[in-house]
Motif scaffolding. Structure first.
Motif, mmCIF file in Angstrom:
data_model
loop_
_atom_site.group_PDB
_atom_site.id
_atom_site.type_symbol
_atom_site.label_atom_id
_atom_site.label_comp_id
_atom_site.label_asym_id
_atom_site.label_seq_id
_atom_site.Cartn_x
_atom_site.Cartn_y
_atom_site.Cartn_z
ATOM 1 N N ASP A 1 0.803 -1.221 0.000
ATOM 2 C CA ASP A 1 0.000 0.000 0.000
ATOM 3 C C ASP A 1 0.835 1.269 0.000
ATOM 4 O O ASP A 1 0.385 2.303 -0.477
ATOM 5 N N PHE B 1 1.016 -11.171 -4.961
ATOM 6 C CA PHE B 1 0.840 -10.578 -3.639
ATOM 7 C C PHE B 1 1.470 -11.421 -2.539
ATOM 8 O O PHE B 1 1.828 -10.917 -1.476
ATOM 9 N N THR C 1 -1.372 -9.428 5.203
ATOM 10 C CA THR C 1 -1.845 -8.085 5.515
ATOM 11 C C THR C 1 -0.907 -6.988 5.020
ATOM 12 O O THR C 1 -1.324 -5.843 4.878
ATOM 13 N N LYS C 2 0.346 -7.310 4.733
ATOM 14 C CA LYS C 2 1.285 -6.297 4.234
ATOM 15 C C LYS C 2 1.200 -6.117 2.718
ATOM 16 O O LYS C 2 1.802 -5.189 2.175
ATOM 17 N N GLY D 1 -0.531 -5.011 -0.772
ATOM 18 C CA GLY D 1 -1.362 -3.868 -1.094
ATOM 19 C C GLY D 1 -2.816 -4.260 -1.296
ATOM 20 O O GLY D 1 -3.125 -5.389 -1.690
ATOM 21 N N SER D 2 -3.713 -3.315 -1.034
ATOM 22 C CA SER D 2 -5.132 -3.557 -1.306
ATOM 23 C C SER D 2 -5.295 -3.822 -2.799
ATOM 24 O O SER D 2 -4.534 -3.291 -3.616
ATOM 25 N N PRO D 3 -6.260 -4.642 -3.189
ATOM 26 C CA PRO D 3 -6.395 -4.996 -4.610
ATOM 27 C C PRO D 3 -6.509 -3.789 -5.549
ATOM 28 O O PRO D 3 -5.872 -3.781 -6.605
ATOM 29 N N ASP D 4 -7.277 -2.781 -5.188
ATOM 30 C CA ASP D 4 -7.426 -1.622 -6.079
ATOM 31 C C ASP D 4 -6.108 -0.888 -6.278
ATOM 32 O O ASP D 4 -5.724 -0.561 -7.406
ATOM 33 N N HIS D 5 -5.416 -0.619 -5.176
ATOM 34 C CA HIS D 5 -4.124 0.079 -5.251
ATOM 35 C C HIS D 5 -3.100 -0.777 -5.999
ATOM 36 O O HIS D 5 -2.387 -0.279 -6.884
ATOM 37 N N LYS E 1 -3.505 -3.241 -8.173
ATOM 38 C CA LYS E 1 -3.792 -3.388 -9.608
ATOM 39 C C LYS E 1 -3.432 -2.120 -10.368
ATOM 40 O O LYS E 1 -2.836 -2.181 -11.449
#
Length: 151
Positions: free
Chosen positions: A35, A80, A95-96, A98-102, A104
């Protein structure tokens, strides 16, 4: 970003036994995004990878980059799991990553920037992929964009 760089004689990506992408001689990249990664990380990684001298010249010395070899190419795969935490218990924690949207969005920008340097094909972000490769050497390196550069 964490990127595993493998020098390959060939590599391919399949989903449900269907060929998605393939390269001959070049680099297989397993790309993990966190992230806190930014476009600055992308620029650094692309510059380093495209110019990394890990292919042999006529004297069998690693003096050539993927841009220098005939038909050199990159296969980029989102990964990931490179951010897995394995210290506690037996089930990795992601948890470390990145969120999928960020992840991608940055993965797409990374691939666009890489394609400006060297022919680049990709897998499918978030898909269950099977990656086949013939490692050359083997030469396998890990690049971390936050390793002491002040990012």
């Amino acid at each position: 970003m964490k990127i595993v760089i493998q020098r390959v004689k060939r590599a391919s990506c399949h989903i449900d036994q269907e060929l998605v992408s393939e390269i001959q001689q070049g680099l297989l990249l397993l790309v993990g995004i966190a992230d806190n990664d930014t476009e600055q990380d992308i620029a650094y990684a692309v510059r380093k990878i495209a110019n990394m001298r890990i292919f042999s010249d006529e004297q069998d010395k690693m003096n050539l980059s993927v841009k220098d070899i005939p038909d050199g190419a990159v296969l980029s795969i989102s990964q990931f799991t490179l951010f897995a935490e394995t210290k506690k218990g037996n089930r990795p924690s992601f948890t470390k990553a990145g969120s999928p949207d960020h992840a991608k969005a940055l993965y797409d920008k990374f691939n666009q920037a890489m394609a400006e340097e060297v022919p680049t094909v990709v897998g499918v972000f978030g898909a269950d992929m099977q990656i086949l490769l013939e490692n050359d050497g083997p030469v396998t390196l890990v690049l971390e964009t936050k390793d002491g550069r002040g990012l």
